[in-house]
Motif scaffolding. Structure first.
Motif, PDB file in Angstrom:
ATOM      1  N   PHE A   1      93.239 -74.465  -9.192  1.00 28.10           N
ATOM      2  CA  PHE A   1      94.349 -75.328  -8.492  1.00 28.10           C
ATOM      3  C   PHE A   1      94.641 -76.775  -8.966  1.00 28.10           C
ATOM      4  O   PHE A   1      94.090 -77.053  -9.930  1.00 28.10           O
ATOM      5  CB  PHE A   1      93.766 -75.366  -6.828  1.00 28.10           C
ATOM      6  CG  PHE A   1      92.394 -76.194  -6.959  1.00 28.10           C
ATOM      7  CD1 PHE A   1      92.772 -77.552  -6.657  1.00 28.10           C
ATOM      8  CD2 PHE A   1      91.302 -75.754  -6.920  1.00 28.10           C
ATOM      9  CE1 PHE A   1      91.553 -78.569  -6.441  1.00 28.10           C
ATOM     10  CE2 PHE A   1      90.188 -76.321  -7.031  1.00 28.10           C
ATOM     11  CZ  PHE A   1      90.137 -77.828  -6.680  1.00 28.10           C
ATOM     12  N   VAL A   2      95.722 -77.116  -8.482  1.00 30.63           N
ATOM     13  CA  VAL A   2      96.248 -78.420  -8.822  1.00 30.63           C
ATOM     14  C   VAL A   2      95.908 -79.302  -7.580  1.00 30.63           C
ATOM     15  O   VAL A   2      96.167 -79.056  -6.469  1.00 30.63           O
ATOM     16  CB  VAL A   2      97.736 -78.246  -9.332  1.00 30.63           C
ATOM     17  CG1 VAL A   2      98.488 -79.492  -9.595  1.00 30.63           C
ATOM     18  CG2 VAL A   2      97.938 -77.406 -10.391  1.00 30.63           C
ATOM     19  N   TYR A   3      95.475 -80.516  -7.882  1.00 36.36           N
ATOM     20  CA  TYR A   3      95.167 -81.403  -6.889  1.00 36.36           C
ATOM     21  C   TYR A   3      95.943 -82.731  -7.168  1.00 36.36           C
ATOM     22  O   TYR A   3      95.851 -83.395  -8.306  1.00 36.36           O
ATOM     23  CB  TYR A   3      93.730 -81.746  -6.973  1.00 36.36           C
ATOM     24  CG  TYR A   3      93.313 -82.581  -5.730  1.00 36.36           C
ATOM     25  CD1 TYR A   3      93.335 -81.928  -4.704  1.00 36.36           C
ATOM     26  CD2 TYR A   3      92.489 -83.922  -5.654  1.00 36.36           C
ATOM     27  CE1 TYR A   3      92.779 -82.697  -3.429  1.00 36.36           C
ATOM     28  CE2 TYR A   3      92.196 -84.467  -4.624  1.00 36.36           C
ATOM     29  CZ  TYR A   3      92.255 -83.888  -3.510  1.00 36.36           C
ATOM     30  OH  TYR A   3      91.793 -84.525  -2.077  1.00 36.36           O
ATOM     31  N   VAL A   4      96.949 -83.160  -6.404  1.00 40.54           N
ATOM     32  CA  VAL A   4      97.823 -84.369  -6.456  1.00 40.54           C
ATOM     33  C   VAL A   4      97.368 -85.222  -5.513  1.00 40.54           C
ATOM     34  O   VAL A   4      97.156 -85.276  -4.387  1.00 40.54           O
ATOM     35  CB  VAL A   4      99.251 -84.037  -5.983  1.00 40.54           C
ATOM     36  CG1 VAL A   4     100.116 -85.026  -6.738  1.00 40.54           C
ATOM     37  CG2 VAL A   4      99.622 -82.658  -7.053  1.00 40.54           C
ATOM     38  N   THR A   5      96.929 -86.581  -6.118  1.00 36.11           N
ATOM     39  CA  THR A   5      96.728 -88.004  -5.222  1.00 36.11           C
ATOM     40  C   THR A   5      97.613 -88.934  -5.722  1.00 36.11           C
ATOM     41  O   THR A   5      98.299 -88.937  -6.688  1.00 36.11           O
ATOM     42  CB  THR A   5      95.292 -88.029  -5.478  1.00 36.11           C
ATOM     43  OG1 THR A   5      94.829 -88.284  -6.853  1.00 36.11           O
ATOM     44  CG2 THR A   5      94.338 -86.929  -5.175  1.00 36.11           C
ATOM     45  N   GLN A   6      97.745 -89.970  -4.842  1.00 41.49           N
ATOM     46  CA  GLN A   6      98.042 -91.226  -5.218  1.00 41.49           C
ATOM     47  C   GLN A   6      97.197 -92.576  -4.993  1.00 41.49           C
ATOM     48  O   GLN A   6      97.248 -93.503  -4.164  1.00 41.49           O
ATOM     49  CB  GLN A   6      99.232 -91.469  -3.948  1.00 41.49           C
ATOM     50  CG  GLN A   6     100.383 -90.414  -4.105  1.00 41.49           C
ATOM     51  CD  GLN A   6     101.334 -90.687  -2.884  1.00 41.49           C
ATOM     52  OE1 GLN A   6     101.097 -90.562  -1.889  1.00 41.49           O
ATOM     53  NE2 GLN A   6     102.580 -90.888  -3.238  1.00 41.49           N
ATOM     54  N   PRO A   7      96.100 -92.487  -5.679  1.00 39.55           N
ATOM     55  CA  PRO A   7      95.036 -93.515  -5.498  1.00 39.55           C
ATOM     56  C   PRO A   7      95.646 -94.864  -5.739  1.00 39.55           C
ATOM     57  O   PRO A   7      95.261 -95.809  -4.901  1.00 39.55           O
ATOM     58  CB  PRO A   7      93.887 -93.107  -6.418  1.00 39.55           C
ATOM     59  CG  PRO A   7      94.641 -92.297  -7.612  1.00 39.55           C
ATOM     60  CD  PRO A   7      95.577 -91.561  -6.741  1.00 39.55           C
ATOM     61  N   GLY A   8      96.271 -95.295  -6.709  1.00 37.94           N
ATOM     62  CA  GLY A   8      96.804 -96.305  -7.158  1.00 37.94           C
ATOM     63  C   GLY A   8      97.797 -96.985  -5.949  1.00 37.94           C
ATOM     64  O   GLY A   8      97.633 -98.043  -5.655  1.00 37.94           O
ATOM     65  N   TYR A   9      98.390 -96.100  -5.328  1.00 36.72           N
ATOM     66  CA  TYR A   9      99.393 -96.291  -4.549  1.00 36.72           C
ATOM     67  C   TYR A   9      98.905 -96.742  -3.255  1.00 36.72           C
ATOM     68  O   TYR A   9      99.099 -97.686  -2.636  1.00 36.72           O
ATOM     69  CB  TYR A   9     100.459 -95.349  -4.359  1.00 36.72           C
ATOM     70  CG  TYR A   9     101.637 -95.798  -3.207  1.00 36.72           C
ATOM     71  CD1 TYR A   9     102.811 -96.506  -3.619  1.00 36.72           C
ATOM     72  CD2 TYR A   9     101.603 -94.948  -1.990  1.00 36.72           C
ATOM     73  CE1 TYR A   9     103.609 -96.847  -2.584  1.00 36.72           C
ATOM     74  CE2 TYR A   9     102.637 -95.173  -1.065  1.00 36.72           C
ATOM     75  CZ  TYR A   9     103.762 -95.976  -1.479  1.00 36.72           C
ATOM     76  OH  TYR A   9     104.667 -96.214  -0.435  1.00 36.72           O
TER      77      TYR A   9
END
Length: 197
Positions: free
Chosen positions: A78-86
Motif C-alpha cells: 500500500f501507499v501511505y501519504v502523510t503531511q508531517p511537516g505541514y
C-alpha cells in the motif's frame, strides 16, 4: 511530449500508447509527479523538459508537502501519504499556539488519545455566541485546515461545516477550529492509506 490533459482535472495528464494508459502526471505550479509503466516514458519527458527548463529530480517520496511511503503488511502493498511537516507546524503563521494554550481543555484527550471534537461540537456550532472573532484569522485557519482535510478525512465533515461561518464567525466556531488544529498537531504522523484495488 505525448502527455495530454484529462477532462477531469487540469493538473492531471495522461500518456497513452496503443490505447493503453502507460503514464500519469500530476502538476501543481512548478511541481510534477509522474508514474509510468515503461522507463522510456520518463526518459522522454526528462529529455524534453531539460531542453527548456532547469529541473530538479527526486525519488517521488515527497510532493507538495506530502510524504509518500510505499509499505507492505499482512494485507499486501500500500501507499501511505502523510503531511508531517505541514501538520506539526499548522497555524504557526497566525500564532495558533497562543490560542491552543488559552482554550485547551483536558477533555480534548479522551483516555489519553486526542480527539478532533466531542459530542457537543454540533450544539456549540449552532449556538449564537455573542463574542465575534477576527474574520481574517478565522478564514486563514479554515484555508489551512481545508488543505489538511484532503488527506485527513477525519476532520473533513466539521471543517466543511465550519467553513460556512466565514462571514460571521463567533467564539464557539473559533474554539472548534482551535481544537481541530490542536488534534492535527498532536497526530501529525497520521495519514491516508491507499490500497491497491
Amino acid at each position: 511530449l505525448g502527455f495530454q490533459g484529462t477532462q477531469y482535472d487540469g493538473g492531471t495528464m495522461t500518456y497513452f500508447h496503443n490505447d493503453e494508459l502507460i503514464g500519469i502526471m500530476a502538476i501543481h505550479v512548478d511541481d510534477m509527479m509522474i508514474t509510468f509503466k515503461y522507463q522510456w516514458i520518463y526518459e522522454k519527458l526528462r529529455k524534453g523538459l531539460k531542453q527548456s527548463y532547469k529541473i530538479k529530480e527526486s525519488d517521488g517520496t515527497q510532493f507538495l508537502g506530502m510524504n509518500i511511503e510505499y509499505k507492505e503488511d499482512e494485507n499486501g502493498t500500500f501507499v501511505y501519504v502523510t503531511q508531517p511537516g505541514y501538520l506539526e507546524t499548522l497555524g504557526d503563521e497566525i500564532n495558533i499556539q497562543d490560542d491552543i494554550d488559552k482554550y485547551y481543555n483536558k477533555s480534548w484527550d479522551k483516555n489519553n488519545e486526542p480527539t478532533p471534537w466531542n459530542d457537543q461540537a454540533m450544539s456549540m456550532m449552532s449556538e449564537d455566541h455573542a463574542t465575534k472573532i477576527e474574520i481574517k484569522k478565522y478564514q486563514k485557519l479554515i484555508g489551512l485546515l481545508n488543505y489538511a482535510a484532503l488527506l485527513r478525512l477525519d476532520i473533513q465533515p466539521l471543517v466543511n461545516m465550519l467553513s460556512s461561518y466565514q462571514s460571521a464567525p463567533n467564539l464557539n466556531h473559533w474554539r472548534l477550529l482551535i481544537r481541530i488544529t490542536w488534534y492535527l498537531r498532536r497526530t501529525y504522523q497520521e495519514g491516508l492509506r491507499l490500497n491497491k484495488p
